[in-house]
Design an enzyme around this catalytic site. Structure first.
Site, PDB file in Angstrom:
ATOM      1  N   TYR A  75      45.666  13.329  38.935  1.00 31.41           N
ATOM      2  CA  TYR A  75      46.083  11.979  39.295  1.00 31.41           C
ATOM      3  C   TYR A  75      45.507  11.567  39.813  1.00 31.41           C
ATOM      4  O   TYR A  75      45.674  10.519  39.885  1.00 31.41           O
ATOM      5  CB  TYR A  75      47.292  12.486  40.243  1.00 31.41           C
ATOM      6  N   LYS A  89      48.528   5.692  45.841  1.00 29.61           N
ATOM      7  CA  LYS A  89      49.118   5.897  46.483  1.00 29.61           C
ATOM      8  C   LYS A  89      49.297   6.546  48.129  1.00 29.61           C
ATOM      9  O   LYS A  89      50.175   6.070  48.425  1.00 29.61           O
ATOM     10  CB  LYS A  89      49.902   6.488  45.256  1.00 29.61           C
TER      11      LYS A  89
HETATM   12  P1  NAP Z   1      57.948   3.107  34.235  1.00 37.37           P
HETATM   13  O1  NAP Z   1      59.078   2.787  33.591  1.00 37.37           O
HETATM   14  O2  NAP Z   1      56.898   3.009  33.002  1.00 37.37           O
HETATM   15  O3  NAP Z   1      57.491   1.716  35.398  1.00 37.37           O
HETATM   16  C1  NAP Z   1      56.143   1.194  35.749  1.00 37.37           C
HETATM   17  C2  NAP Z   1      56.446  -0.449  35.670  1.00 37.37           C
HETATM   18  O4  NAP Z   1      55.257  -0.613  36.525  1.00 37.37           O
HETATM   19  C3  NAP Z   1      56.286  -0.657  34.399  1.00 37.37           C
HETATM   20  O5  NAP Z   1      57.346  -1.798  34.067  1.00 37.37           O
HETATM   21  C4  NAP Z   1      55.002  -2.049  34.283  1.00 37.37           C
HETATM   22  O6  NAP Z   1      55.369  -2.224  33.201  1.00 37.37           O
HETATM   23  C5  NAP Z   1      54.862  -2.025  35.504  1.00 37.37           C
HETATM   24  N1  NAP Z   1      53.551  -2.575  35.572  1.00 37.37           N
HETATM   25  C6  NAP Z   1      52.382  -2.033  35.173  1.00 37.37           C
HETATM   26  N2  NAP Z   1      51.995  -3.262  35.629  1.00 37.37           N
HETATM   27  C7  NAP Z   1      52.270  -4.217  35.987  1.00 37.37           C
HETATM   28  C8  NAP Z   1      52.083  -5.185  36.437  1.00 37.37           C
HETATM   29  N3  NAP Z   1      50.608  -6.118  36.175  1.00 37.37           N
HETATM   30  N4  NAP Z   1      52.544  -5.792  36.588  1.00 37.37           N
HETATM   31  C9  NAP Z   1      53.651  -6.230  36.802  1.00 37.37           C
HETATM   32  N5  NAP Z   1      54.648  -4.486  36.339  1.00 37.37           N
HETATM   33  C10 NAP Z   1      53.465  -4.129  36.026  1.00 37.37           C
HETATM   34  O7  NAP Z   1      57.743   4.490  34.943  1.00 37.37           O
HETATM   35  P2  NAP Z   1      57.889   4.928  36.376  1.00 37.37           P
HETATM   36  O8  NAP Z   1      57.813   6.457  36.396  1.00 37.37           O
HETATM   37  O9  NAP Z   1      59.159   4.638  36.864  1.00 37.37           O
HETATM   38  O10 NAP Z   1      56.835   4.297  37.583  1.00 37.37           O
HETATM   39  C11 NAP Z   1      57.552   3.326  38.772  1.00 37.37           C
HETATM   40  C12 NAP Z   1      57.321   3.496  39.485  1.00 37.37           C
HETATM   41  O11 NAP Z   1      57.786   4.959  40.236  1.00 37.37           O
HETATM   42  C13 NAP Z   1      55.872   3.416  40.090  1.00 37.37           C
HETATM   43  O12 NAP Z   1      54.913   3.048  41.750  1.00 37.37           O
HETATM   44  C14 NAP Z   1      55.479   5.614  39.474  1.00 37.37           C
HETATM   45  O13 NAP Z   1      53.809   5.189  39.947  1.00 37.37           O
HETATM   46  C15 NAP Z   1      56.086   5.711  40.483  1.00 37.37           C
HETATM   47  N6  NAP Z   1      56.038   6.675  40.809  1.00 37.37           N
HETATM   48  C16 NAP Z   1      57.122   7.865  39.601  1.00 37.37           C
HETATM   49  C17 NAP Z   1      56.964   9.003  38.907  1.00 37.37           C
HETATM   50  C18 NAP Z   1      57.462   9.707  37.946  1.00 37.37           C
HETATM   51  O14 NAP Z   1      57.531  11.413  37.569  1.00 37.37           O
HETATM   52  N7  NAP Z   1      58.239   8.858  36.625  1.00 37.37           N
HETATM   53  C19 NAP Z   1      57.333  10.184  40.577  1.00 37.37           C
HETATM   54  C20 NAP Z   1      57.264   9.223  41.906  1.00 37.37           C
HETATM   55  C21 NAP Z   1      56.368   8.515  42.185  1.00 37.37           C
HETATM   56  P3  NAP Z   1      54.899  -2.153  31.445  1.00 37.37           P
HETATM   57  O15 NAP Z   1      55.224  -1.067  31.455  1.00 37.37           O
HETATM   58  O16 NAP Z   1      54.797  -3.684  30.890  1.00 37.37           O
HETATM   59  O17 NAP Z   1      53.360  -2.341  31.869  1.00 37.37           O
END
Ligand code: NAP
Length: 265
Positions: A158, A165
């Site tokens: 990570y 984070k």
């Molecule tokens: P996700 O579907 O891949 O979502 C991440 C999003 O961030 C995507 O829509 C991505 O767009 C966007 N992004 C990246 N760079 C960007 C930029 N410069 N401007 C605008 N948007 C941008 O994955 P997710 O897991 O749902 O993530 C959402 C949040 O939840 C994140 O903060 C992640 O760290 C957090 N989270 C996830 C988990 C897990 O296990 N999945 C656990 C805890 C927290 P693109 O695809 O175009 O890059």
């Protein structure tokens, strides 16, 4: 979606971070829509616009461009939502990014540029968004971001994202303190590992899912619906007394010490 209470009837919300149907932002968007909210979604570039448009149509949501590294995009959000008829009751920031190779290589492999990018996209963007939308929030508005336990504990692979984070969670508290006197609440949900596009960039993620499922107190993985339910609480008046909080939504995994198992004597 069924059995969602109408907690957001008459409310307007902006959700950033819908990439596909597995996105945590999409789960929150579906639940918020079912709870009665009128939504706007964003896309960061043309390729994502093609994906987000049909998804937004399912929810009757408005769609706007926003790459969070572009000040002009943030300013345009501020201008659009600053109009009296568009003002927002909630904002969801579900955006993060770090260079995949550097993440896998280890914390000492973080370059200056990689550090800057991870911090800018994953942390500063929440602060910048709050600033851009300062004049666009209705009274008692709620801002929400997404974080992960790798902020406070070392999680394999990570690395710099854990540092980002940690900064994001700290920013949540500072934003809550500064915006609180205006009635604005600012919170984070710390979700357990969920199989999304962003999560698949983390080395060994499959193993992390297996371990979580086998050991978390609820003996199952965290779901999009778990996160969406907690989001509805924080975004609605049900969460009216909660701000500056990092709410753990991880089927209980964070309470365990490194060697705890209640299955073996
Ligand atoms: P996700 O579907 O891949 O979502 C991440 C999003 O961030 C995507 O829509 C991505 O767009 C966007 N992004 C990246 N760079 C960007 C930029 N410069 N401007 C605008 N948007 C941008 O994955 P997710 O897991 O749902 O993530 C959402 C949040 O939840 C994140 O903060 C992640 O760290 C957090 N989270 C996830 C988990 C897990 O296990 N999945 C656990 C805890 C927290 P693109 O695809 O175009 O890059």
């Amino acid at each position: 979606m069924q059995n969602i209470p109408q907690l957001l009837t008459g409310k307007k919300g902006l959700i950033l971070g819908v990439a596909n149907e597995w996105s945590l932002a999409w789960g929150i968007a579906q639940a918020a829509h079912a709870a009665g909210a009128t939504l706007s979604l964003t896309y960061p570039n043309e390729a994502m616009q093609r994906r987000v448009l049909p998804m937004a149509a399912q929810l009757g949501a408005n769609v706007l461009e926003c790459d969070v590294t572009h000040d002009t995009h943030l300013a345009e959000l501020g201008r659009y939502f600053g109009q009296p008829e568009n003002k927002l009751d909630f904002v969801v920031h579900a955006v993060a990014f770090a260079n995949k190779e550097e993440l896998r290589a280890g914390i000492t492999s973080t370059s200056r540029e990689g550090f800057r990018t991870a911090m800018e996209v994953s942390c500063f963007s929440f602060i910048a968004l709050a600033k851009a939308l300062e004049g666009a929030l209705n009274p008692n508005a709620s801002l929400l971001t997404l974080t992960y336990e790798g902020s406070t504990k070392v999680v394999p692979n990570y690395n710099i994202m854990g540092v980002a984070k940690a900064a994001l969670e700290s920013a949540t508290r500072y934003l809550a303190a500064e915006l609180g006197p205006q009635g604005v609440r600012v919170n984070a949900i710390s979700a357990g590992p969920i199989n999304t596009l962003a999560a698949r960039g983390i080395g060994g993620f499959g193993g992390m899912l297996k371990h979580h499922e086998a050991t978390a107190p609820l003996r199952r993985l965290t779901t999009q619906a778990d996160v969406a339910g907690a989001a509805l609480f924080l975004l609605s008046s049900m969460g009216s007394g909660t701000t500056g909080e990092v709410l753990m939504v991880d089927t209980g995994a964070h309470i365990l010490g490194p060697t705890v198992s209640f299955d073996t004597p």
